[in-house]
Design a protein around this motif. Structure first.
Motif, PDB file in Angstrom:
ATOM      1  N   ASP A  33      41.039  31.290  37.011  1.00  8.82           N
ATOM      2  CA  ASP A  33      40.087  32.137  37.732  1.00  8.82           C
ATOM      3  C   ASP A  33      40.821  33.146  38.610  1.00  8.82           C
ATOM      4  O   ASP A  33      40.419  34.313  38.692  1.00  8.82           O
ATOM      5  CB  ASP A  33      39.152  31.285  38.582  1.00  8.82           C
ATOM      6  CG  ASP A  33      38.183  30.462  37.739  1.00  8.82           C
ATOM      7  OD1 ASP A  33      37.992  30.789  36.548  1.00  8.82           O
ATOM      8  OD2 ASP A  33      37.622  29.491  38.276  1.00  8.82           O
ATOM      9  N   ASP A  34      41.896  32.704  39.255  1.00 15.38           N
ATOM     10  CA  ASP A  34      42.702  33.623  40.079  1.00 15.38           C
ATOM     11  C   ASP A  34      43.324  34.720  39.229  1.00 15.38           C
ATOM     12  O   ASP A  34      43.322  35.897  39.620  1.00 15.38           O
ATOM     13  CB  ASP A  34      43.800  32.862  40.820  1.00 15.38           C
ATOM     14  CG  ASP A  34      43.264  31.930  41.886  1.00 15.38           C
ATOM     15  OD1 ASP A  34      42.074  32.090  42.274  1.00 15.38           O
ATOM     16  OD2 ASP A  34      44.011  31.042  42.323  1.00 15.38           O
ATOM     17  N   GLN A  37      40.623  37.157  38.169  1.00 11.57           N
ATOM     18  CA  GLN A  37      40.266  38.009  39.298  1.00 11.57           C
ATOM     19  C   GLN A  37      41.336  39.079  39.531  1.00 11.57           C
ATOM     20  O   GLN A  37      41.023  40.255  39.701  1.00 11.57           O
ATOM     21  CB  GLN A  37      40.089  37.151  40.554  1.00 11.57           C
ATOM     22  CG  GLN A  37      39.764  37.940  41.800  1.00 11.57           C
ATOM     23  CD  GLN A  37      38.370  38.519  41.792  1.00 11.57           C
ATOM     24  OE1 GLN A  37      37.480  37.974  41.135  1.00 11.57           O
ATOM     25  NE2 GLN A  37      38.155  39.605  42.488  1.00 11.57           N
ATOM     26  N   GLU A  41      40.846  43.103  39.229  1.00 10.67           N
ATOM     27  CA  GLU A  41      41.170  43.980  40.359  1.00 10.67           C
ATOM     28  C   GLU A  41      42.154  45.072  39.932  1.00 10.67           C
ATOM     29  O   GLU A  41      41.968  46.251  40.262  1.00 10.67           O
ATOM     30  CB  GLU A  41      41.766  43.175  41.510  1.00 10.67           C
ATOM     31  CG  GLU A  41      40.774  42.316  42.244  1.00 10.67           C
ATOM     32  CD  GLU A  41      41.427  41.436  43.295  1.00 10.67           C
ATOM     33  OE1 GLU A  41      42.644  41.582  43.563  1.00 10.67           O
ATOM     34  OE2 GLU A  41      40.721  40.586  43.850  1.00 10.67           O
TER      35      GLU A  41
END
Length: 176
Positions: A33-34, A37, A41
């Motif tokens: 998930d990181d 993300q 970004e």
């Protein structure tokens, strides 16, 4: 200036494949998930670098691949779930394990044996269904190298899943 609506729509449509690739790379849902993300970004910050003639998924997987490598360099280690701990990880995640839980555990254990370079190439070809040329673009390596890595990874996976080789991955031969 914000990214155009068409770019954002394509970005949203690509998230499931991006997340699946991130999960396969990290073997850890929170880390995936990181990575997802971080990739999103970076994509939104650098939307002007996207070539509309190129496929969005290939570009995003390339961004994810580079972000993952950056993280590996920064952390100087890879977080991999130990095959012996797979059942505990699955129990902690909860939910129904599915009908092929044993096969899934064997696949995860076999994938964990592969060097990161082979695992990444194999996942991009087999799971994300990218062509060798697209994988070469994502990983920024020659297409022949992709083909070689996928071939070696498939051979190791086949031996492991057949039960004939439960040991470490065979070392590369030095050709001079």
């Amino acid at each position: 200036m914000d990214a155009p609506a068409a770019f954002r729509r394509q970005l949203l449509e690509s998230i499931p494949r991006l997340r699946r690739y991130a999960r396969a790379l990290t073997f850890d849902t929170p880390s995936a998930d990181d990575l997802t993300q971080l990739t999103l970004e970076r994509a939104l910050k650098r939307w002007r670098q996207f070539d509309p003639r190129r496929e969005m998924v290939v570009w995003l997987l390339s961004v994810a691949h580079n972000a993952h490598l950056d993280g590996l360099r920064r952390d100087a280690r890879v977080t991999v779930t130990d095959p012996a701990d797979l059942q505990q990880v699955q129990d902690a995640a909860g939910g129904h394990p599915g009908v092929d839980v044993g096969l899934r555990m064997d696949l995860q254990a076999a994938l964990a044996l592969l060097p990161a370079e082979q695992r990444e190439a194999l996942l991009l070809v087999c799971v994300e269904q990218l062509s060798y040329a697209e994988v070469a673009e994502v990983m920024n390596i020659p297409m022949g190298t992709v083909m070689s890595r996928v071939c070696r990874a498939r051979a190791v996976m086949r031996r492991f899943l057949d039960g004939s080789a439960r040991a470490a991955v065979p070392p590369l031969r030095r050709v001079v």
